[in-house]
Design a protein around this motif. Structure first.
Motif, PDB file in Angstrom:
ATOM      1  N   ASP A  89       8.775  37.350  59.649  1.00 55.31           N
ATOM      2  CA  ASP A  89       7.587  37.324  60.509  1.00 55.31           C
ATOM      3  C   ASP A  89       7.974  37.421  61.989  1.00 55.31           C
ATOM      4  O   ASP A  89       7.175  37.161  62.867  1.00 55.31           O
ATOM      5  N   GLN A  90       9.217  37.838  62.258  1.00 57.00           N
ATOM      6  CA  GLN A  90       9.731  37.948  63.627  1.00 57.00           C
ATOM      7  C   GLN A  90       9.825  39.413  64.050  1.00 57.00           C
ATOM      8  O   GLN A  90      10.026  40.296  63.222  1.00 57.00           O
ATOM      9  N   TYR A  91       9.695  39.634  65.358  1.00 61.27           N
ATOM     10  CA  TYR A  91       9.907  40.979  65.899  1.00 61.27           C
ATOM     11  C   TYR A  91      10.787  40.887  67.143  1.00 61.27           C
ATOM     12  O   TYR A  91      10.861  39.850  67.799  1.00 61.27           O
ATOM     13  N   THR A  92      11.466  41.989  67.426  1.00 61.12           N
ATOM     14  CA  THR A  92      12.216  42.144  68.667  1.00 61.12           C
ATOM     15  C   THR A  92      11.800  43.469  69.270  1.00 61.12           C
ATOM     16  O   THR A  92      11.816  44.503  68.592  1.00 61.12           O
ATOM     17  N   TYR A  93      11.411  43.435  70.533  1.00 55.30           N
ATOM     18  CA  TYR A  93      11.047  44.652  71.265  1.00 55.30           C
ATOM     19  C   TYR A  93      12.147  44.908  72.285  1.00 55.30           C
ATOM     20  O   TYR A  93      12.609  43.984  72.955  1.00 55.30           O
TER      21      TYR A  93
END
Length: 148
Positions: free
Chosen positions: A81-85
């Protein structure tokens, strides 16, 4: 249940009774096979990834007002449920001077239908739209393509 299936279950029950010395009913064998199929189906369902996974990328190259060249690569990487931009921007002015800027952002996301809501670690919320086949993510007027 077909007759041949019943006959096979009877044969298995007789073989099991001979080997174990205990009375094994054909219905027990059919029940065990049915339960095994249900357990395997549940395990497969639980292992199917939910949400988003992988990396979506957007590339842009253009000239600015002073005829300098701007190359930009933006990526969204999803895991759980994590994101990295990540935004990498390289700039070269008309005189040849080069500069580079990198910006990172991390946080969580929620996916509801085709709407993706991002919440950064600083609490800033933003939204994007996911294509039905999950191959493109539209964010801030840009279309991010999924990397294979």
């Amino acid at each position: 249940m077909t007759q041949s299936t019943t006959q096979q279950a009877d044969k298995l029950a007789k073989m099991a009774t001979k080997k174990t010395g205990k009375s094994i009913k054909p219905q027990w064998i059919m029940g065990a096979v049915g339960a095994g199929i249900v357990v395997i189906a549940v395990i497969i369902f639980l292992l199917i990834p939910k949400g988003l996974h992988g990396t979506y990328t957007y590339h842009d190259q253009h000239k600015d007002l002073l005829d300098g060249t701007v190359n930009s690569t933006e990526t969204f990487t999803f895991k759980g449920d994590q994101y990295t931009y990540k935004d990498n921007e390289k700039y070269q002015d008309v005189m040849g001077a080069k500069t580079a800027h990198t910006r990172h952002e991390k946080g969580t996301y929620k996916l509801e239908d085709q709407d993706v809501t991002f919440t950064s670690s600083q609490g800033v919320k933003s939204t994007a739209t996911l294509s039905k086949d999950k191959s493109h993510l539209n964010f801030g007027g840009s279309s991010f393509a999924k990397n294979n």
